[in-house]
Design an enzyme around this catalytic site. Sequence first.
Site, short mmCIF file in Angstrom:
data_model
loop_
_atom_site.label_atom_id
_atom_site.label_comp_id
_atom_site.label_asym_id
_atom_site.label_seq_id
_atom_site.Cartn_x
_atom_site.Cartn_y
_atom_site.Cartn_z
CB CYS A 127 -32.79 -60.05 94.19
SG CYS A 127 -31.48 -60.88 93.29
CG HIS B 243 -31.59 -59.35 98.31
ND1 HIS B 243 -31.75 -60.72 98.17
CD2 HIS B 243 -30.82 -58.95 97.27
CE1 HIS B 243 -31.10 -61.10 97.09
NE2 HIS B 243 -30.52 -60.05 96.53
CG ASN C 165 -28.01 -62.92 95.64
OD1 ASN C 165 -29.18 -63.26 95.86
ND2 ASN C 165 -27.68 -61.82 94.99
N1 COA Z 1 -11.97 -63.52 92.89
C1 COA Z 1 -10.87 -62.74 92.88
N2 COA Z 1 -10.85 -61.51 92.32
C2 COA Z 1 -11.99 -61.07 91.76
C3 COA Z 1 -13.16 -61.84 91.74
C4 COA Z 1 -13.12 -63.11 92.34
N3 COA Z 1 -14.18 -63.91 92.38
N4 COA Z 1 -14.12 -61.13 91.12
C5 COA Z 1 -13.58 -59.95 90.77
N5 COA Z 1 -12.28 -59.92 91.14
C6 COA Z 1 -11.31 -58.86 90.96
C7 COA Z 1 -11.67 -57.92 89.85
O1 COA Z 1 -11.24 -58.43 88.60
C8 COA Z 1 -10.94 -56.67 90.25
O2 COA Z 1 -9.60 -56.81 89.88
P1 COA Z 1 -8.77 -55.56 89.30
O3 COA Z 1 -8.79 -54.53 90.39
O4 COA Z 1 -7.44 -56.15 89.01
O5 COA Z 1 -9.53 -55.12 88.09
C9 COA Z 1 -11.01 -56.68 91.77
O6 COA Z 1 -11.31 -58.04 92.13
C10 COA Z 1 -12.07 -55.76 92.33
O7 COA Z 1 -13.28 -56.00 91.63
P2 COA Z 1 -14.59 -55.23 91.96
O8 COA Z 1 -15.67 -55.65 91.04
O9 COA Z 1 -14.29 -53.74 92.06
O10 COA Z 1 -14.89 -55.77 93.43
P3 COA Z 1 -15.94 -55.29 94.45
O11 COA Z 1 -15.32 -54.99 95.74
O12 COA Z 1 -16.89 -54.28 93.87
O13 COA Z 1 -16.81 -56.62 94.67
C11 COA Z 1 -18.88 -57.63 94.05
C12 COA Z 1 -17.49 -57.19 93.58
C13 COA Z 1 -19.58 -58.28 92.89
C14 COA Z 1 -18.71 -58.62 95.18
C15 COA Z 1 -19.65 -56.38 94.54
O14 COA Z 1 -19.57 -55.36 93.59
C16 COA Z 1 -21.09 -56.68 94.80
O15 COA Z 1 -21.44 -57.43 95.70
N6 COA Z 1 -21.99 -56.03 94.05
C17 COA Z 1 -23.41 -56.24 94.20
C18 COA Z 1 -23.78 -57.50 93.48
C19 COA Z 1 -25.17 -57.88 93.70
O16 COA Z 1 -25.72 -57.59 94.72
N7 COA Z 1 -25.75 -58.57 92.74
C20 COA Z 1 -27.04 -59.11 92.84
C21 COA Z 1 -28.05 -58.06 92.91
S1 COA Z 1 -29.41 -58.69 93.70
#
Ligand code: COA
Length: 330
Positions: free
Chosen positions: A116, A257, A287
């Site tokens: 990215c 970003h 994204n």
């Molecule tokens: N819908 C509902 N629940 C979801 C889900 C979705 N789409 N995706 C994950 N969950 C659940 C998980 O299974 C987890 O459940 P659990 O607690 O029962 O295990 C819970 O939600 C929390 O998951 P978690 O991964 O800890 O959530 P988070 O607050 O960290 O958010 C992201 C996840 C991916 C949104 C976040 O980590 C993020 O934005 N990371 C950066 C990603 C990024 O920038 N990527 C590209 C790089 S350029």
Amino acid sequence: MIKPCNSIITGTGAALPDQVITNRDLEEMVETNNEWIVSRTGIRERRKLEAGLSNADLSERAAREALSRAGVDPAELDMILVATVTPDHHTPSTSCILQARLEAFKAGAMDISAGCTGFIYALSVAHQFIYSGAYRKVLVVGVEILTRFTDWEDRSTCVLFGDGAGAVVVEAATEESRGIIDYTLKSDGRGARLLYVPAGGSALPASHETVSNRMHYLVMNGNEIFKFAVKVVENTLFELLQKVNGKPEELDMIILHQANLRIIDHIRKHLRLPPEKFPVNIDRLGNTSSATIPIAMHEEIMAGRLKEGDLVAMVAFGAGLTWGGVLMRW
Ligand code: COA
């Protein structure tokens, strides 16, 4: 003191697919809901490129708009740089396909793969070509068709990504008070597996087995990427500001970003800066990886919010791991 700049962006363009995928649409596909997606990411909808079209189609549309706004004929281009991790093919590069379509036959062409952070890398390369005196006109495109590499059965990734393209024309400047002031490019390959596509490359070529195991789709450790992003974005901003002995409040615009609205909000609150300084398109586009920053830049110009003389910082992070930023006087 800002040192004289000699490469400026003279035209911008953007291209988006027509098809909109809303959070409600995703509720029909995986175990998720609108409230979770909006509260955890800020995303409400994203775009998906229709079947039959490819990266080069979207790149061409964005590039033609940027060229037309810059008043540059494709035949004048010295170099075409396409930042993407979702090219039309492993080889040849999408930039070569774009070069032929634009009939920019004087131009060299190459793709830049930096996750990215791709657009920041490509813009810095364009700047160096111009700064060194080698070239005068460079086209830079940031483009992704991530919906083709997204596992639509994996709720942890499929809600995040979208398709889009942004383009800029970078030219040798006659005025020295405007343009790219400096940049910083960083990487840490120890995090390579935090965001990657396991199969389809030479490490694990595509086979019936890899396809049936869905290994040609993006796999991500979202939590680790989130922590990494918050740390490097702020460090990068301060590194850029240090180059001009500047303070955050002196920045007129900070184009980050668009990976998660919570990351943008966190940085903004920590720096105690107003929301107007932080363009947002993740709510509408998800994204779009290498395309988030050039699309945001184009949107801000079209809305009249990004103006000549503004001090602008752009910062990105992503797969690799990579991160970096560009500081410029618009
Ligand atoms: N819908 C509902 N629940 C979801 C889900 C979705 N789409 N995706 C994950 N969950 C659940 C998980 O299974 C987890 O459940 P659990 O607690 O029962 O295990 C819970 O939600 C929390 O998951 P978690 O991964 O800890 O959530 P988070 O607050 O960290 O958010 C992201 C996840 C991916 C949104 C976040 O980590 C993020 O934005 N990371 C950066 C990603 C990024 O920038 N990527 C590209 C790089 S350029």
